[in-house]
Design an enzyme around this catalytic site. Structure first.
Site, PDB file in Angstrom:
ATOM      1  N   HIS A  63      -6.987   4.525  -4.924  1.00  0.00           N
ATOM      2  CA  HIS A  63      -6.974   4.579  -6.395  1.00  0.00           C
ATOM      3  C   HIS A  63      -7.751   3.417  -7.014  1.00  0.00           C
ATOM      4  CE1 HIS A  63      -3.721   7.733  -7.342  1.00  0.00           C
ATOM      5  NE2 HIS A  63      -4.273   7.988  -6.183  1.00  0.00           N
ATOM      6  N   GLY A  69     -15.096   1.671  -8.895  1.00  0.00           N
ATOM      7  CA  GLY A  69     -15.383   0.944  -7.659  1.00  0.00           C
ATOM      8  C   GLY A  69     -14.216   0.084  -7.186  1.00  0.00           C
ATOM      9  N   ASP A  71     -12.547  -2.825  -7.072  1.00  0.00           N
ATOM     10  CA  ASP A  71     -12.648  -4.062  -7.856  1.00  0.00           C
ATOM     11  C   ASP A  71     -11.286  -4.617  -8.251  1.00  0.00           C
ATOM     12  OD1 ASP A  71     -11.796  -2.193  -9.626  1.00  0.00           O
ATOM     13  OD2 ASP A  71     -13.347  -2.512 -11.129  1.00  0.00           O
ATOM     14  N   SER A  73      -9.098  -3.372 -10.005  1.00  0.00           N
ATOM     15  CA  SER A  73      -8.694  -3.041 -11.387  1.00  0.00           C
ATOM     16  C   SER A  73      -7.309  -2.388 -11.415  1.00  0.00           C
ATOM     17  CB  SER A  73      -9.727  -2.131 -12.050  1.00  0.00           C
ATOM     18  OG  SER A  73      -9.930  -0.972 -11.280  1.00  0.00           O
ATOM     19  N   GLU A  82      -4.668   0.704 -15.820  1.00  0.00           N
ATOM     20  CA  GLU A  82      -4.729   1.914 -14.982  1.00  0.00           C
ATOM     21  C   GLU A  82      -3.347   2.326 -14.481  1.00  0.00           C
ATOM     22  OE1 GLU A  82      -7.627   1.365 -11.818  1.00  0.00           O
ATOM     23  OE2 GLU A  82      -9.084   0.592 -13.243  1.00  0.00           O
ATOM     24  N   HIS A 190      -2.376  12.097   3.827  1.00  0.00           N
ATOM     25  CA  HIS A 190      -1.131  12.710   3.355  1.00  0.00           C
ATOM     26  C   HIS A 190      -0.165  12.981   4.504  1.00  0.00           C
ATOM     27  CE1 HIS A 190      -2.923  13.991  -0.790  1.00  0.00           C
ATOM     28  NE2 HIS A 190      -2.732  12.689  -0.668  1.00  0.00           N
ATOM     29  N   ASP A 235       4.702  14.553   5.008  1.00  0.00           N
ATOM     30  CA  ASP A 235       4.590  15.227   6.299  1.00  0.00           C
ATOM     31  C   ASP A 235       6.008  15.444   6.806  1.00  0.00           C
ATOM     32  OD1 ASP A 235       4.454  15.822   8.985  1.00  0.00           O
ATOM     33  OD2 ASP A 235       2.908  14.346   9.450  1.00  0.00           O
ATOM     34  N   THR A 238       6.218  14.220  11.067  1.00  0.00           N
ATOM     35  CA  THR A 238       6.122  12.799  11.452  1.00  0.00           C
ATOM     36  C   THR A 238       5.783  11.990  10.190  1.00  0.00           C
ATOM     37  OG1 THR A 238       3.782  13.063  12.032  1.00  0.00           O
ATOM     38  CG2 THR A 238       5.356  13.249  13.843  1.00  0.00           C
ATOM     39  N   ASP A 243      -1.345  10.414  11.411  1.00  0.00           N
ATOM     40  CA  ASP A 243      -1.840  11.168  12.572  1.00  0.00           C
ATOM     41  C   ASP A 243      -2.341  12.548  12.126  1.00  0.00           C
ATOM     42  OD1 ASP A 243       0.468  12.533  11.973  1.00  0.00           O
ATOM     43  OD2 ASP A 243       1.576  11.875  13.732  1.00  0.00           O
TER      44      ASP A 243
HETATM   45  C1  HEM Z   1      -8.178  14.533  -2.388  1.00  0.00           C
HETATM   46  C2  HEM Z   1      -7.571  14.272  -3.488  1.00  0.00           C
HETATM   47  C3  HEM Z   1      -6.194  13.687  -3.553  1.00  0.00           C
HETATM   48  C4  HEM Z   1      -5.215  14.058  -4.394  1.00  0.00           C
HETATM   49  C5  HEM Z   1      -5.314  15.135  -5.466  1.00  0.00           C
HETATM   50  C6  HEM Z   1      -4.060  13.256  -4.106  1.00  0.00           C
HETATM   51  C7  HEM Z   1      -2.864  13.325  -4.773  1.00  0.00           C
HETATM   52  C8  HEM Z   1      -1.727  12.650  -4.413  1.00  0.00           C
HETATM   53  C9  HEM Z   1      -0.468  12.750  -5.080  1.00  0.00           C
HETATM   54  C10 HEM Z   1      -0.187  13.630  -6.300  1.00  0.00           C
HETATM   55  C11 HEM Z   1       0.418  11.967  -4.434  1.00  0.00           C
HETATM   56  C12 HEM Z   1       1.894  11.802  -4.735  1.00  0.00           C
HETATM   57  C13 HEM Z   1       2.146  11.013  -5.993  1.00  0.00           C
HETATM   58  C14 HEM Z   1       3.611  11.034  -6.324  1.00  0.00           C
HETATM   59  O1  HEM Z   1       4.085  12.070  -6.752  1.00  0.00           O
HETATM   60  O2  HEM Z   1       4.283   9.995  -6.127  1.00  0.00           O
HETATM   61  C15 HEM Z   1      -0.288  11.349  -3.340  1.00  0.00           C
HETATM   62  C16 HEM Z   1       0.283  10.489  -2.435  1.00  0.00           C
HETATM   63  C17 HEM Z   1      -0.421   9.826  -1.465  1.00  0.00           C
HETATM   64  N1  HEM Z   1      -1.769   9.887  -1.252  1.00  0.00           N
HETATM   65 FE1  HEM Z   1      -3.053  11.175  -2.115  1.00  0.00          FE
HETATM   66  N2  HEM Z   1      -4.370  12.418  -3.082  1.00  0.00           N
HETATM   67  C18 HEM Z   1      -5.662  12.632  -2.702  1.00  0.00           C
HETATM   68  C19 HEM Z   1      -6.362  11.940  -1.743  1.00  0.00           C
HETATM   69  C20 HEM Z   1      -5.878  10.855  -1.055  1.00  0.00           C
HETATM   70  C21 HEM Z   1      -6.670   9.948  -0.288  1.00  0.00           C
HETATM   71  C22 HEM Z   1      -8.188  10.003  -0.183  1.00  0.00           C
HETATM   72  C23 HEM Z   1      -5.814   9.033   0.259  1.00  0.00           C
HETATM   73  C24 HEM Z   1      -6.117   7.839   1.120  1.00  0.00           C
HETATM   74  C25 HEM Z   1      -7.153   7.675   1.870  1.00  0.00           C
HETATM   75  C26 HEM Z   1      -4.492   9.388  -0.171  1.00  0.00           C
HETATM   76  C27 HEM Z   1      -3.343   8.749   0.232  1.00  0.00           C
HETATM   77  C28 HEM Z   1      -2.083   9.044  -0.244  1.00  0.00           C
HETATM   78  C29 HEM Z   1      -0.876   8.429   0.271  1.00  0.00           C
HETATM   79  C30 HEM Z   1      -0.797   7.469   1.448  1.00  0.00           C
HETATM   80  C31 HEM Z   1       0.169   8.904  -0.504  1.00  0.00           C
HETATM   81  C32 HEM Z   1       1.645   8.508  -0.376  1.00  0.00           C
HETATM   82  C33 HEM Z   1       1.860   7.235  -1.170  1.00  0.00           C
HETATM   83  C34 HEM Z   1       3.250   6.648  -1.111  1.00  0.00           C
HETATM   84  O3  HEM Z   1       4.049   7.015  -0.256  1.00  0.00           O
HETATM   85  O4  HEM Z   1       3.530   5.775  -1.945  1.00  0.00           O
HETATM   86  N3  HEM Z   1      -4.572  10.471  -0.982  1.00  0.00           N
HETATM   87  N4  HEM Z   1      -1.594  11.764  -3.362  1.00  0.00           N
END
Ligand code: HEM
Length: 319
Positions: A63, A69, A71, A73, A82, A190, A235, A238, A243
């Site tokens: 994020h 970028g 930075d 922020s 943000e 995810h 997930d 796991t 993974d």
């Molecule tokens: C492709 C578009 C993506 C969308 C639309 C998206 C959307 C989301 C949303 C809605 C959540 C849950 C927010 C909540 O309800 O608390 C989430 C969680 C998460 N996302 Fe994504 N995400 C995307 C890509 C990514 C990418 C690129 C990464 C990292 C490289 C990532 C890593 C994570 C992680 C690790 C969580 C869990 C965070 C936590 O447990 O606090 N996501 N994402």
């Protein structure tokens, strides 16, 4: 004589610290040779004390980088920062970065002014979290500046939304110079962490818009009956391991977001996911493993350029 002259120039060049804004491996080696270890230790302690927080840190880095970028922020506090955007629902891990920043500066000896940017601390910490939760690591280039501004409205159009179509996701990533392969590889993140019911309830209330395994949908309905802010593991097999399980879940229609599921609506992307999951042997060898693809995409994401800025004293406020 000429030889001595060149030696002198070389020695002068070596003694110059790297310039911020110019990303390099081992950027802090001259002034803070132990900085990466110091950050890794702080991150390991944080994850030990608060298991799962590392998922938050990896998402924080994503994020951060996608909004103007990498930075720092996303780390700033102000009434319109943000952090306050709905796109940043559930964002966590800020304390981990503050602790890592303190450890980083301490490792430099007695610094004044501060030397290690918060954006760099975040990039290193995300890498360390990948190592802790996934068991693999990679090199992080550094030298990022910290921004002086953070605006809620900048998240719109920069951060992808959980109800995006495949084309929208692809376009969003392309604007950051990330490919569809990067999109599919990074979304494998995810396989860790949690989400609020608000972010995926469409999937079980409006089952006509996407496919979802009926038993999985029932389990989500059951968990979410207590409200939009209940949290659920991303997930279901796991939950704390970074993974390829998430790709197996995809194959069984057991993923949370519409933006997860839509990756199946494109044949190349679906094939790639099956490959990452170990279910498809027909793609070229460079597509076979998820880990190298994820590393490559994380490294590219970490290089999304921010603007000029400063090196903050603390990560949640400008100097
Ligand atoms: C492709 C578009 C993506 C969308 C639309 C998206 C959307 C989301 C949303 C809605 C959540 C849950 C927010 C909540 O309800 O608390 C989430 C969680 C998460 N996302 Fe994504 N995400 C995307 C890509 C990514 C990418 C690129 C990464 C990292 C490289 C990532 C890593 C994570 C992680 C690790 C969580 C869990 C965070 C936590 O447990 O606090 N996501 N994402």
């Amino acid at each position: 004589m000429t030889m001595n002259y060149y030696c002198l120039i070389f020695a002068i060049l070596l003694s110059f610290p790297c310039a911020y804004g110019d990303l390099k491996p081992k950027f802090y080696e001259a002034k803070c040779p132990r900085v990466e270890d110091a950050i890794a230790n702080a991150v390991a302690t944080a994850e030990k004390n608060n298991p799962g927080i590392c998922a938050g840190v990896i998402r924080l880095h994503f994020h951060d980088c996608f909004v103007n970028g990498c930075d720092g922020s996303v780390l700033l506090d102000n009434p319109n920062s943000e952090k306050t955007s709905d796109d940043n629902i559930g964002l966590r891990g800020f304390n981990v970065i503050e602790a890592a920043k303190i450890a980083a500066e301490k490792s430099c000896g007695k610094p004044s002014p501060p030397l290690v940017s918060c954006a760099d601390v975040l990039a290193y910490a995300a890498r360390d979290c990948v190592n802790i939760l996934g068991g693999f690591t990679y090199e992080v280039v550094a030298g990022r500046f910290d921004s002086k501004v953070s605006r809620k409205e900048d998240t719109t159009g920069n951060l992808p939304a959980a109800n995006f179509t495949f084309e929208e996701l692809k376009d969003n990533f392309a604007k950051k110079k990330l490919s569809a392969v990067d999109l599919v590889a990074l979304t494998g993140a995810h396989s860790i962490g949690v989400a609020h019911c608000l972010s995926f309830k469409e999937r079980f209330t409006n089952v006509k818009t996407s496919e979802i395994d009926p038993t999985y949908a029932d389990s989500l309905r059951e968990k979410c009956k207590n409200g939009d802010f209940v949290i659920v593991s991303q997930d279901h097999v796991t939950s704390n391991r970074l993974d390829v399980q998430w790709y197996k879940n995809e194959n069984q229609n057991k993923v949370l977001f519409l933006s997860d599921w839509v990756l199946r609506t494109d044949s190349a992307s679906q094939s790639l996911m099956n490959n990452f999951a170990g279910l498809n042997r027909n793609l070229p060898p460079q597509f076979i493993k998820w880990e190298p693809a994820f590393i490559d995409a994380m490294q590219k994401m970490g290089k999304i350029p921010g603007g000029p800025g400063e090196i903050r004293k603390v990560c949640n406020a400008v100097n």
